[in-house]
Scaffold this active site. Structure first.
Site, PDB file in Angstrom:
ATOM      1  CG  ASP A  13      59.924 -11.031  19.422  1.00 22.46           C
ATOM      2  OD1 ASP A  13      59.180 -11.937  19.806  1.00 22.46           O
ATOM      3  OD2 ASP A  13      60.816 -10.525  20.137  1.00 22.46           O
ATOM      4  N   GLY A  15      57.448 -12.071  13.296  1.00 26.65           N
ATOM      5  CA  GLY A  15      56.108 -12.245  12.716  1.00 26.65           C
ATOM      6  C   GLY A  15      55.980 -13.593  12.013  1.00 26.65           C
ATOM      7  CE  LYS A  16      59.609 -17.282  15.006  1.00 21.13           C
ATOM      8  NZ  LYS A  16      60.113 -16.038  15.541  1.00 21.13           N
ATOM      9  N   GLY A  40      56.301 -16.419  21.759  1.00 24.50           N
ATOM     10  CA  GLY A  40      54.971 -15.817  21.768  1.00 24.50           C
ATOM     11  C   GLY A  40      54.572 -15.568  20.330  1.00 24.50           C
ATOM     12  CG  HIS A  41      54.780 -18.152  17.649  1.00 24.30           C
ATOM     13  ND1 HIS A  41      55.093 -19.468  17.408  1.00 24.30           N
ATOM     14  CD2 HIS A  41      55.970 -17.521  17.785  1.00 24.30           C
ATOM     15  CE1 HIS A  41      56.422 -19.616  17.390  1.00 24.30           C
ATOM     16  NE2 HIS A  41      56.971 -18.448  17.617  1.00 24.30           N
ATOM     17  CD  GLN A 224      62.597 -19.266  21.023  1.00 27.32           C
ATOM     18  OE1 GLN A 224      62.903 -20.368  20.643  1.00 27.32           O
ATOM     19  NE2 GLN A 224      61.524 -19.050  21.745  1.00 27.32           N
ATOM     20  N   GLY A 417      50.477  -5.592   7.274  1.00 25.58           N
ATOM     21  CA  GLY A 417      49.552  -5.355   8.382  1.00 25.58           C
ATOM     22  C   GLY A 417      49.268  -6.670   9.088  1.00 25.58           C
TER      23      GLY A 417
HETATM   24  P1  IMP Z   1      65.319 -17.879  26.956  1.00 24.76           P
HETATM   25  O1  IMP Z   1      64.941 -18.475  25.642  1.00 24.76           O
HETATM   26  O2  IMP Z   1      64.137 -17.594  27.852  1.00 24.76           O
HETATM   27  O3  IMP Z   1      66.389 -18.668  27.654  1.00 24.76           O
HETATM   28  O4  IMP Z   1      65.973 -16.435  26.670  1.00 24.76           O
HETATM   29  C1  IMP Z   1      67.211 -16.306  25.990  1.00 24.76           C
HETATM   30  C2  IMP Z   1      67.194 -15.122  25.039  1.00 24.76           C
HETATM   31  O5  IMP Z   1      66.282 -15.380  23.986  1.00 24.76           O
HETATM   32  C3  IMP Z   1      66.722 -13.805  25.676  1.00 24.76           C
HETATM   33  O6  IMP Z   1      67.424 -12.737  25.076  1.00 24.76           O
HETATM   34  C4  IMP Z   1      65.254 -13.748  25.304  1.00 24.76           C
HETATM   35  O7  IMP Z   1      64.771 -12.415  25.277  1.00 24.76           O
HETATM   36  C5  IMP Z   1      65.315 -14.332  23.905  1.00 24.76           C
HETATM   37  N1  IMP Z   1      64.038 -14.952  23.503  1.00 24.76           N
HETATM   38  C6  IMP Z   1      63.518 -16.117  23.908  1.00 24.76           C
HETATM   39  N2  IMP Z   1      62.347 -16.353  23.300  1.00 24.76           N
HETATM   40  C7  IMP Z   1      62.126 -15.330  22.479  1.00 24.76           C
HETATM   41  C8  IMP Z   1      61.087 -15.022  21.542  1.00 24.76           C
HETATM   42  O8  IMP Z   1      60.123 -15.761  21.329  1.00 24.76           O
HETATM   43  N3  IMP Z   1      61.237 -13.854  20.869  1.00 24.76           N
HETATM   44  C9  IMP Z   1      62.303 -13.041  21.032  1.00 24.76           C
HETATM   45  N4  IMP Z   1      63.279 -13.293  21.885  1.00 24.76           N
HETATM   46  C10 IMP Z   1      63.213 -14.426  22.600  1.00 24.76           C
END
Ligand code: IMP
Length: 436
Positions: A13, A15-16, A40-41, A224, A417
């Protein structure tokens, strides 16, 4: 050769997507190399918000080849929904290509992820429940299905004969969950084959070999963040893939000698969703203030994010394991209204005063550690007028300078921003000249 990786250098998260979107303009090929629909981008273009999960945001430019690489795991229904939403908004997906080697998230992967997270387990990970861990487990255990398997019924039949008895035994006996018949799975797989068919790229080896030969510009898009890396993150509170810069090699099919830059995207503070250690977490009103101003709620799950001060110890670690060559600092504007800003420069053991300047990877030790902070003065003003990093208020520049000094690599991009125009870039790896 200026091929560049964009990687999250905290817990996701960061902001990539915004940085990727911006660099994509000058790239020829964009490759998403790991993760799945857990990501989620968000990209804002001309005031319009687009949310991506598995499709590279580069599709917003219609002259780029966008790959979903072999290192990803794809949930067919989620992919279908995401693709349809983009098509409905007039975005062309004609240049979207999916690696036949990507893994498929099957219905029971989602079932297992959900059950594992809601059962009586004491140490929950806080996953997105998108089936990511179970899909990667099956891939590594060699019980997974790859996209290319969908187009060979004979092979698929044999694979399901091997896979299903084991899966069903586990579903029934371990997870106390619904089992799947072979007919049911074959039906699903036929549907999946049609979902992916327009995008499966059989000649990816030729496309990438030619691209390298002709010095095309390749942008690798991570999902991630490094601290969620399966090998180098805060295990077990991690995702199941390799977001680190090295993951771009394994997840894309383009080897490490063809990568020049790794941009670590880092918020001007730190956030985390899900469980696990977080040294600079603020459980007070300062944390609430950052969350509210920064809109720190998950794109995929809507969960409130945990917030804290910038952690230079963690960032230095990310430089090492992520292979970072430069940093992009995002959301610095969220700190506009703070009198003081803290930066964590070391961790201290509360029991004996021992100071750690290098990140201790044994997370059990973190229970005994506390952050050592330095304090900087806030700039207390809007950053909107600045058209370059140089034009930022002096105190904001001092803050950035301090981060550079503590982390040890240059900051080449600063985002003030959400809009494309609110990104101040000192250096674009795909343009050779220094911009400002
Ligand atoms: P999983 O990837 O759904 O197995 O989740 C494993 C961990 O990675 C958890 O702590 C999630 O909240 C975190 N996580 C997975 N995808 C994202 C992302 O896109 N942004 C932030 N955290 C993520």
């Amino acid at each position: 050769m200026n091929n560049t990786v964009v990687v999250g250098a905290q817990w996701g998260d960061e902001g990539k997507a915004k940085i990727t979107d911006l660099l994509a303009e000058d790239a020829d090929i964009i490759i998403r190399y790991q993760g799945g629909c857990n990501a989620g981008h968000t990209v804002v273009v001309n005031g319009e918000t687009y949310k991506f999960h598995i499709i590279p945001s580069g599709v917003l430019y219609n002259d780029k080849i966008c790959f979903v690489g072999a290192g990803t795991v794809i949930h067919p229904e989620s992919f279908k929904k995401e693709a349809q939403e983009l098509l409905d908004r007039g975005v062309s997906l004609s240049s979207l290509k999916i690696s036949p080697l990507a893994s498929i998230t099957l219905p029971y992967h989602i079932d297992i992820d959900g059950i594992s997270e809601t059962s009586g387990k004491t140490n929950k990970i806080g996953t997105t429940k998108k089936g990511i861990g179970p899909t990667y487990s099956d891939k590594i255990g060699r019980y997974g299905l790859k996209i290319q398997d969908l187009y060979d019924e004979e092979f698929l039949n044999k694979r399901l004969d091997d896979i299903l008895p084991l899966k069903n035994a586990a579903l029934e006996k371990v997870f106390n969950s619904k089992t799947y018949s072979k007919e049911e799975m074959l039906k699903y797989c036929r549907e999946y084959a049609e979902i992916f068919r327009p995008y499966v790229c059989e000649d990816w080896v030729k496309i990438l070999s030619d691209a390298l030969k002709h010095d095309k510009k390749i942008l690798f898009e991570g999902a991630q963040g490094i601290m969620l890396d399966i090998d180098y993150g805060t295990y077990p509170y991690v995702t199941s893939s390799n977001p680190i810069g090295g993951g771009a090699g394994t997840g894309s099919g383009v080897g490490p000698t063809n990568i020049k830059n790794v941009i670590g995207v880092t918020k001007a503070y730190v956030t985390r969703v899900g469980e696990g250690p977080f040294m600079t977490e603020l459980l007070d009103e300062t944390g609430d203030k950052i969350r509210n101003i920064g809109g720190e709620f998950g794109t995929t799950t809507g969960r409130p994010r945990r917030c804290g001060w910038f952690d230079a110890v963690l960032s230095r670690y990310c430089v090492l394991v992520g292979g970072l060559t430069q940093m992009a600092i995002t959301k610095i504007d969220v700190l506009n209204d703070f009198d003081e800003l803290k930066i964590c420069v070391a961790y201290k053991d509360k029991r004996n005063g021992k100071v750690y300047e290098d990140y201790p990877t044994n997370i059990n030790l973190h229970n005994y550690l506390e952050p050592v902070y330095i304090t900087m003065e806030g700039w207390k003003q809007d950053l909107n007028g600045a058209k370059s990093i140089e034009q930022l208020p002096q105190k904001a520049k001092d803050y950035l300078k301090k981060l550079e000094e503590l982390v040890g690599i240059p900051i080449t991009i600063v985002s003030v921003g959400p809009d494309r125009e609110q990104t101040l870039m000192k250096e674009n790896p795909f343009k050779t000249k220094v911009l400002i």
